[in-house]
Enzyme design. Structure first.
Site, PDB file in Angstrom:
ATOM      1  CG  HIS A 262     -14.776  20.371   0.468  1.00 34.83           C
ATOM      2  ND1 HIS A 262     -14.344  19.523   1.452  1.00 34.83           N
ATOM      3  CD2 HIS A 262     -15.078  21.537   1.094  1.00 34.83           C
ATOM      4  CE1 HIS A 262     -14.375  20.150   2.618  1.00 34.83           C
ATOM      5  NE2 HIS A 262     -14.828  21.375   2.432  1.00 34.83           N
ATOM      6  CG  HIS A 301      -7.515  14.308   2.835  1.00 37.31           C
ATOM      7  ND1 HIS A 301      -6.898  15.280   3.564  1.00 37.31           N
ATOM      8  CD2 HIS A 301      -8.832  14.403   3.102  1.00 37.31           C
ATOM      9  CE1 HIS A 301      -7.801  15.930   4.280  1.00 37.31           C
ATOM     10  NE2 HIS A 301      -8.986  15.422   4.019  1.00 37.31           N
ATOM     11  CG  ASP A 357     -16.220  12.498   0.860  1.00 42.57           C
ATOM     12  OD1 ASP A 357     -15.325  13.339   0.750  1.00 42.57           O
ATOM     13  OD2 ASP A 357     -17.256  12.682   1.535  1.00 42.57           O
TER      14      ASP A 357
HETATM   15  C1  SDX Z   1     -12.940  16.053   1.682  1.00 41.05           C
HETATM   16  O1  SDX Z   1      -9.606  19.202   3.425  1.00 41.05           O
HETATM   17  C2  SDX Z   1     -10.373  18.407   4.093  1.00 41.05           C
HETATM   18  O2  SDX Z   1     -10.143  18.131   5.231  1.00 41.05           O
HETATM   19  C3  SDX Z   1     -11.568  17.872   3.304  1.00 41.05           C
HETATM   20  C4  SDX Z   1     -12.393  16.799   4.000  1.00 41.05           C
HETATM   21  C5  SDX Z   1     -13.156  17.369   5.197  1.00 41.05           C
HETATM   22  O3  SDX Z   1     -13.511  16.596   6.087  1.00 41.05           O
HETATM   23  O4  SDX Z   1     -13.494  18.591   5.148  1.00 41.05           O
HETATM   24  O5  SDX Z   1     -11.557  15.740   4.433  1.00 41.05           O
HETATM   25  C6  SDX Z   1     -13.452  16.239   3.057  1.00 41.05           C
HETATM   26  O6  SDX Z   1     -13.043  16.950   0.887  1.00 41.05           O
HETATM   27  C7  SDX Z   1     -12.268  14.761   1.323  1.00 41.05           C
HETATM   28  C8  SDX Z   1     -11.727  14.761  -0.149  1.00 41.05           C
HETATM   29  C9  SDX Z   1     -12.886  14.420  -1.053  1.00 41.05           C
HETATM   30  N1  SDX Z   1     -12.528  14.620  -2.482  1.00 41.05           N
HETATM   31  C10 SDX Z   1     -12.313  13.561  -3.284  1.00 41.05           C
HETATM   32  O7  SDX Z   1     -12.357  12.392  -2.914  1.00 41.05           O
HETATM   33  C11 SDX Z   1     -12.080  13.937  -4.740  1.00 41.05           C
HETATM   34  C12 SDX Z   1     -10.941  13.088  -5.306  1.00 41.05           C
HETATM   35  N2  SDX Z   1      -9.692  13.505  -4.687  1.00 41.05           N
HETATM   36  C13 SDX Z   1      -8.980  14.592  -5.244  1.00 41.05           C
HETATM   37  O8  SDX Z   1      -9.410  15.287  -6.292  1.00 41.05           O
HETATM   38  C14 SDX Z   1      -7.757  15.063  -4.480  1.00 41.05           C
HETATM   39  O9  SDX Z   1      -7.145  13.977  -3.915  1.00 41.05           O
HETATM   40  C15 SDX Z   1      -8.022  16.106  -3.425  1.00 41.05           C
HETATM   41  C16 SDX Z   1      -8.786  17.272  -3.995  1.00 41.05           C
HETATM   42  C17 SDX Z   1      -8.805  15.527  -2.294  1.00 41.05           C
HETATM   43  C18 SDX Z   1      -6.681  16.597  -2.901  1.00 41.05           C
HETATM   44  O10 SDX Z   1      -6.059  17.214  -3.955  1.00 41.05           O
HETATM   45  P1  SDX Z   1      -4.570  17.820  -3.821  1.00 41.05           P
HETATM   46  O11 SDX Z   1      -4.056  17.712  -2.428  1.00 41.05           O
HETATM   47  O12 SDX Z   1      -4.585  19.162  -4.451  1.00 41.05           O
HETATM   48  O13 SDX Z   1      -3.733  16.772  -4.654  1.00 41.05           O
HETATM   49  P2  SDX Z   1      -3.386  16.954  -6.175  1.00 41.05           P
HETATM   50  O14 SDX Z   1      -4.656  17.255  -6.908  1.00 41.05           O
HETATM   51  O15 SDX Z   1      -2.253  17.903  -6.263  1.00 41.05           O
HETATM   52  O16 SDX Z   1      -2.925  15.480  -6.586  1.00 41.05           O
HETATM   53  C19 SDX Z   1      -1.614  15.043  -6.305  1.00 41.05           C
HETATM   54  C20 SDX Z   1      -1.365  13.913  -7.306  1.00 41.05           C
HETATM   55  C21 SDX Z   1      -1.723  14.294  -8.742  1.00 41.05           C
HETATM   56  O17 SDX Z   1      -0.940  13.455  -9.600  1.00 41.05           O
HETATM   57  P3  SDX Z   1       0.436  14.091 -10.256  1.00 41.05           P
HETATM   58  O18 SDX Z   1       0.071  15.441 -10.815  1.00 41.05           O
HETATM   59  O19 SDX Z   1       1.398  14.172  -9.094  1.00 41.05           O
HETATM   60  O20 SDX Z   1       0.844  13.080 -11.307  1.00 41.05           O
HETATM   61  O21 SDX Z   1      -2.239  12.807  -7.002  1.00 41.05           O
HETATM   62  C22 SDX Z   1      -3.138  12.602  -8.070  1.00 41.05           C
HETATM   63  C23 SDX Z   1      -3.135  13.845  -8.910  1.00 41.05           C
HETATM   64  O22 SDX Z   1      -3.470  13.545 -10.257  1.00 41.05           O
HETATM   65  N3  SDX Z   1      -4.453  12.370  -7.451  1.00 41.05           N
HETATM   66  C24 SDX Z   1      -5.308  11.431  -7.826  1.00 41.05           C
HETATM   67  C25 SDX Z   1      -6.384  11.549  -6.947  1.00 41.05           C
HETATM   68  N4  SDX Z   1      -6.163  12.560  -6.095  1.00 41.05           N
HETATM   69  C26 SDX Z   1      -4.964  13.078  -6.417  1.00 41.05           C
HETATM   70  N5  SDX Z   1      -5.261  10.514  -8.815  1.00 41.05           N
HETATM   71  C27 SDX Z   1      -6.329   9.693  -8.909  1.00 41.05           C
HETATM   72  N6  SDX Z   1      -7.413   9.736  -8.093  1.00 41.05           N
HETATM   73  C28 SDX Z   1      -7.470  10.665  -7.106  1.00 41.05           C
HETATM   74  N7  SDX Z   1      -8.537  10.728  -6.305  1.00 41.05           N
END
Ligand code: SDX
Length: 422
Positions: A262, A301, A357
């Site tokens: 997050h 996201h 971010d």
């Molecule tokens: C914020 O919710 C909000 O509004 C939050 C926010 C706010 O203003 O409050 O916008 C702020 O938290 C932004 C997000 C910051 N976090 C990150 O940047 C961390 C990296 N990103 C992730 O871990 C992920 O993308 C999330 C947590 C942000 C979202 O996760 P989801 O929606 O649960 O997606 P998922 O984990 O189910 O992933 C879906 C697929 C997966 O691959 P498969 O299983 O389908 O093969 O996408 C892949 C994941 O492995 N994936 C990524 C990835 N994010 C998802 N692969 C590589 N790099 C990534 N960053």
């Protein structure tokens, strides 16, 4: 075609038609037809936990609006304090309202000396600033016992002003403590972002905040002020639904924001870019991400399946800051990472784009903030969003949050005395 769904229980043949209203269906109709059968949605990917009029996201089209106003227009023309007013009151303030709001916030920026000297300075010398920030929000509840009167709108308003006003002071205090520097008191002659940067960096009497950096800070505060039902805000609403005071609820929200998935991601982005180390290492890093060995922090996201509109504005702001501070050398690695990922089907197929971010940490680092402060910088303005949702929740008079579960544990069994256990 009717805007509705029909649910049929095939065990009995009973059905119910449920209207689709504002993009949702009322779960109560489900519960009446299927008592004891629960929707299984462990991370709320398809569940609306509330209705809200504060912020609108359209993830497919990369749209973010505060009370209907596009974030792009607010970032260009507004200020964080004006956005905080808008989030709470639902309308942009007129001159008199804006002046009164700014006066109120400005005259609540001080924190109790007992809190600073005895509580905040009691942390271990190398305490993480975000751990200090989370704890200090909770500690504020011990200073303002009247905050428990959450039914009283005037009491709620007073705590909202206090928290918005004190968040930057607490943040600066966390930083100065972590550096072993004396605390700088708020200066009521300065505007919100300038006052914050002054409390952060002032050493001696000849320090002047650069107005370009103050404006960049204000734009970043606006971009981070609210984002509907994210993890931290959901925590605020869940804890607030128990009628806990707003300081305790905000501490829960800040704890949620602290997580690397997050608000902690901005800190992890800079660690990631530093680990990549050079432009020509990007392809190897991407290959590892595609194998699932790591994630590109600052990418992806839950809602945005398009470019996060905030990321675009942060990127534009970065160039303005770098004109003053000098370019952050990690920028070239970030740009290469973004370009490579946006043209790679692994990320395109999963609709993974830079989020807020991805670039913000590069600005913070260029401005001199240590990476441990990055999530604190996210939390300062997000206090306004948390409180707007907390206030809305109480005005909606929502019941206490208490989800159900799908039980997968052991069936009933009798106690086994110790002497008879294997
Ligand atoms: C914020 O919710 C909000 O509004 C939050 C926010 C706010 O203003 O409050 O916008 C702020 O938290 C932004 C997000 C910051 N976090 C990150 O940047 C961390 C990296 N990103 C992730 O871990 C992920 O993308 C999330 C947590 C942000 C979202 O996760 P989801 O929606 O649960 O997606 P998922 O984990 O189910 O992933 C879906 C697929 C997966 O691959 P498969 O299983 O389908 O093969 O996408 C892949 C994941 O492995 N994936 C990524 C990835 N994010 C998802 N692969 C590589 N790099 C990534 N960053």
């Amino acid at each position: 075609m009717p805007e509705s769904i029909t649910i049929t229980d095939n065990r009995t043949g009973n059905s119910v038609e449920v209207p689709i209203v504002d993009g949702g269906v009322d779960a109560n109709a489900w519960s009446k037809l299927l008592p004891g059968v629960w929707f299984f949605d462990p991370s709320f990917g398809a569940t609306a936990s509330t209705s809200s009029a504060i912020t609108e996201l359209d993830g497919d089209n990369g749209i973010l609006r505060y009370r209907g106003y596009p974030i792009e227009q607010l970032a260009e023309h507004s200020t964080y304090l004006e956005c905080a007013y808008l989030l709470h009151h639902g309308e942009l303030p007129n001159k008199a309202q804006a002046d009164a709001w700014e006066y109120d916030i400005t005259h609540h920026t001080f924190i109790h000396e007992q809190l600073r000297k005895r509580f905040m300075e009691g942390f271990h010398y190398d305490a993480h600033p975000m751990g200090m920030f989370v704890s200090t929000l909770g500690a504020l509840s011990t200073l303002y016992p009247e905050a428990k009167e959450i039914e009283d709108p005037a009491v709620r308003k007073q705590q909202i002003v206090r928290l918005i006003a004190k968040a930057p002071t607490i943040a600066a205090c966390c930083y100065r403590f972590s550096q072993g520097l004396p605390f700088v008191y708020p200066d009521n002659a300065l505007d919100f972002p300038t006052n914050f940067l002054n409390m952060m960096w002032r050493i001696g009497s000849d320090y002047e905040v650069d107005p370009v950096l103050a404006r960049a800070m204000d734009v970043l505060f606006m971009l981070h002020a609210d984002h509907e039902q994210n993890c931290g805000t959901t925590a605020m609403r869940v804890v607030g639904s128990s009628h806990a005071d707003p300081y305790s609820s905000a501490a829960a929200a800040a704890a949620g924001l602290y997580g690397p998935r997050h608000g902690g991601a901005n800190e992890q982005v800079v660690r990631m870019l530093t680990e990549i180390g050079s432009y020509d290492q990007v392809d190897d890093f991407i290959a590892g991400a595609k194998k699932g060995e790591r994630r590109i922090m600052g990418f992806g996201h839950r809602v945005y399946k398009n470019y996060d509109p905030r990321a675009k504005i942060v990127k534009e702001t970065a160039y303005k800051v770098f004109e003053i501070t000098g370019k952050n050398p990690l920028l070239d690695i970030a740009l290469k990472l973004e370009e490579t990922a946006l043209n790679d089907e692994y990320f395109v197929n999963r609709r993974l784009y830079p989020n807020v971010d991805f670039y913000s940490g590069l600005i913070y680092q260029a401005m001199g903030f240590p990476i441990e402060m990055f999530t604190v910088l996210f939390a300062i303005p997000r206090v306004a969003g948390w409180l707007a949702h907390w206030n809305e929740l109480l005005e909606q008079d929502q019941r206490i949050s208490r989800p159900r579960q799908i039980y997968t544990g052991e069936a009933r069994r009798d106690y086994v005395p110790l002497t008879q256990r294997g």
